[in-house]
Design a protein around this motif. Structure first.
Motif, PDB file in Angstrom:
ATOM      1  N   TRP A 113      34.078  31.619  45.721  1.00  0.00           N
ATOM      2  CA  TRP A 113      35.167  32.541  46.066  1.00  0.00           C
ATOM      3  C   TRP A 113      34.625  33.901  46.482  1.00  0.00           C
ATOM      4  O   TRP A 113      35.246  34.597  47.302  1.00  0.00           O
ATOM      5  CB  TRP A 113      36.126  32.683  44.888  1.00  0.00           C
ATOM      6  N   VAL A 114      33.485  34.285  45.911  1.00  0.00           N
ATOM      7  CA  VAL A 114      32.846  35.524  46.365  1.00  0.00           C
ATOM      8  C   VAL A 114      32.428  35.389  47.824  1.00  0.00           C
ATOM      9  O   VAL A 114      32.610  36.306  48.637  1.00  0.00           O
ATOM     10  CB  VAL A 114      31.634  35.867  45.480  1.00  0.00           C
ATOM     11  N   LEU A 115      31.874  34.214  48.181  1.00  0.00           N
ATOM     12  CA  LEU A 115      31.488  33.977  49.572  1.00  0.00           C
ATOM     13  C   LEU A 115      32.707  33.980  50.496  1.00  0.00           C
ATOM     14  O   LEU A 115      32.674  34.554  51.592  1.00  0.00           O
ATOM     15  CB  LEU A 115      30.743  32.643  49.696  1.00  0.00           C
ATOM     16  N   VAL A 116      33.794  33.346  50.032  1.00  0.00           N
ATOM     17  CA  VAL A 116      35.023  33.331  50.835  1.00  0.00           C
ATOM     18  C   VAL A 116      35.537  34.750  51.041  1.00  0.00           C
ATOM     19  O   VAL A 116      36.013  35.106  52.130  1.00  0.00           O
ATOM     20  CB  VAL A 116      36.092  32.456  50.147  1.00  0.00           C
ATOM     21  N   SER A 117      35.412  35.582  50.013  1.00  0.00           N
ATOM     22  CA  SER A 117      35.913  36.967  50.137  1.00  0.00           C
ATOM     23  C   SER A 117      35.162  37.745  51.218  1.00  0.00           C
ATOM     24  O   SER A 117      35.712  38.672  51.809  1.00  0.00           O
ATOM     25  CB  SER A 117      35.782  37.689  48.783  1.00  0.00           C
ATOM     26  N   GLN A 118      33.911  37.353  51.493  1.00  0.00           N
ATOM     27  CA  GLN A 118      33.154  38.051  52.527  1.00  0.00           C
ATOM     28  C   GLN A 118      33.642  37.685  53.923  1.00  0.00           C
ATOM     29  O   GLN A 118      33.312  38.379  54.894  1.00  0.00           O
ATOM     30  CB  GLN A 118      31.663  37.714  52.397  1.00  0.00           C
ATOM     31  N   ALA A 119      34.390  36.573  54.032  1.00  0.00           N
ATOM     32  CA  ALA A 119      34.964  36.210  55.332  1.00  0.00           C
ATOM     33  C   ALA A 119      36.218  37.009  55.634  1.00  0.00           C
ATOM     34  O   ALA A 119      36.688  37.035  56.777  1.00  0.00           O
ATOM     35  CB  ALA A 119      35.278  34.712  55.352  1.00  0.00           C
ATOM     36  N   VAL A 120      36.777  37.655  54.613  1.00  0.00           N
ATOM     37  CA  VAL A 120      37.977  38.478  54.815  1.00  0.00           C
ATOM     38  C   VAL A 120      37.549  39.828  55.377  1.00  0.00           C
ATOM     39  O   VAL A 120      36.667  40.484  54.814  1.00  0.00           O
ATOM     40  CB  VAL A 120      38.727  38.682  53.487  1.00  0.00           C
ATOM     41  N   PRO A 121      38.113  40.258  56.508  1.00  0.00           N
ATOM     42  CA  PRO A 121      37.749  41.582  57.028  1.00  0.00           C
ATOM     43  C   PRO A 121      38.179  42.678  56.062  1.00  0.00           C
ATOM     44  O   PRO A 121      39.371  42.922  55.871  1.00  0.00           O
ATOM     45  CB  PRO A 121      38.505  41.658  58.360  1.00  0.00           C
ATOM     46  N   ALA A 122      37.177  43.304  55.448  1.00  0.00           N
ATOM     47  CA  ALA A 122      37.475  44.296  54.415  1.00  0.00           C
ATOM     48  C   ALA A 122      38.281  45.467  54.962  1.00  0.00           C
ATOM     49  O   ALA A 122      39.061  46.090  54.234  1.00  0.00           O
ATOM     50  CB  ALA A 122      36.168  44.793  53.794  1.00  0.00           C
ATOM     51  N   ALA A 123      38.094  45.765  56.261  1.00  0.00           N
ATOM     52  CA  ALA A 123      38.831  46.894  56.834  1.00  0.00           C
ATOM     53  C   ALA A 123      40.341  46.672  56.760  1.00  0.00           C
ATOM     54  O   ALA A 123      41.106  47.636  56.670  1.00  0.00           O
ATOM     55  CB  ALA A 123      38.404  47.098  58.282  1.00  0.00           C
ATOM     56  N   ALA A 124      40.751  45.395  56.777  1.00  0.00           N
ATOM     57  CA  ALA A 124      42.180  45.113  56.712  1.00  0.00           C
ATOM     58  C   ALA A 124      42.773  45.461  55.353  1.00  0.00           C
ATOM     59  O   ALA A 124      44.003  45.594  55.217  1.00  0.00           O
ATOM     60  CB  ALA A 124      42.424  43.631  57.018  1.00  0.00           C
TER      61      ALA A 124
END
Length: 269
Positions: A113-124
């Motif tokens: 899930w940590v890896l999946v979270s890196q696919a989320v654009p943090a700027a959003a």
């Protein structure tokens, strides 16, 4: 020239003026190249009458940097958010790495899930953090922490595991507790990798703080860029970018300095 070659040259130069001369000689070519590019850009932009709102001449950017105003205050706001976020991201990343090393089941459950979270654009997430945490230091530091967290987690996990089975067996033979094994073996072994992660995280923390400021903050270099872009003041945008780069380099330098004192056994002899 590699860092090792540079360090050898600095040791040969000794301290005081000799060290400064060695550093100047090392970076003279790069600084001269930058100066030539800036002069050529200044002449070309003026010769071709490029509109200032598209690309300002370097002299105009320099004048903006030196002009009295509130740019230093915004720089301090961004640096404060980046440092706070870097500290929070380091604590969270290192704490989770320690938990991963000691609880394999927790790593198996959380790491995907940590890896999946890196696919989320943090700027959003920046507008959401501004809504949840308000218009202050908290949302900007939180965004900086999000950017800094992952490289710290990866580097610390790798470093904490950078021990051999023989070393662990020796600690068990000496009757060391889990805490003693962590304090005397795993923690020192993790420091070189941890500082490598910190060098990356320091630059990312500045980026995270500016991303948050671009999303609607009333302070910081991101706010300066946002307002300047609205009014087509590109010289102010370039000035803010240069200051942001200086903050990143300053944080990187502090991490390198701390590494030299803390990880003294990895210092070239």
């Amino acid at each position: 020239m590699s860092n090792t070659a540079l360090q050898s040259e600095l040791r040969a130069a000794g301290g005081g003026p000799g060290r400064l001369i060695a550093l100047a000689r090392r970076y003279a070519a790069a600084l001269l190249l930058m100066l030539i590019i800036l002069i050529a850009l200044e002449i070309a932009l003026r010769a071709f009458r490029v509109p200032v709102y598209l690309v300002p001449p370097p002299s105009r950017v320099l004048a903006r940097l030196l002009a009295p105003g509130d740019l230093p205050g915004h720089a301090v706001a961004t640096a404060t958010a980046a440092i706070a976020g870097l500290a929070a991201g380091t604590l969270a990343g290192f704490g989770l790495a320690v938990a991963f090393v000691h609880l394999r089941l927790l790593e198996d459950a959380l790491y995907p899930w940590v890896l999946v979270s890196q696919a989320v654009p943090a700027a959003a997430l920046a507008p959401l953090l501004a809504i949840w945490l308000g218009d202050g230091l908290a949302p900007r530091a939180a965004m900086a922490a999000l950017f800094a967290f992952f490289p710290i987690l990866v580097a610390a996990t790798r470093g904490l595991r950078d021990v051999t089975p023989e070393q662990l067996a020796l600690m068990r033979a000496w009757g060391a507790t889990s805490w003693q094994t962590f304090r005397c073996l795993r923690l020192p072994a993790s420091l070189p990798a941890l500082f490598s992660g910190l060098k990356i995280a320091a630059a990312l923390a500045v980026v995270g703080a500016i991303v948050s400021e671009l999303a609607g903050s009333g302070r910081g270099l991101g706010f300066v860029v946002s307002v300047a872009a609205y009014h087509l003041r590109t010289d102010q945008i370039f000035a803010a970018v240069i200051v942001a780069a200086a903050i990143s380099l300053g944080l990187h330098g502090l991490v390198v300095l701390a590494e030299r004192f803390i990880v003294f056994w990895r210092r070239p002899g």
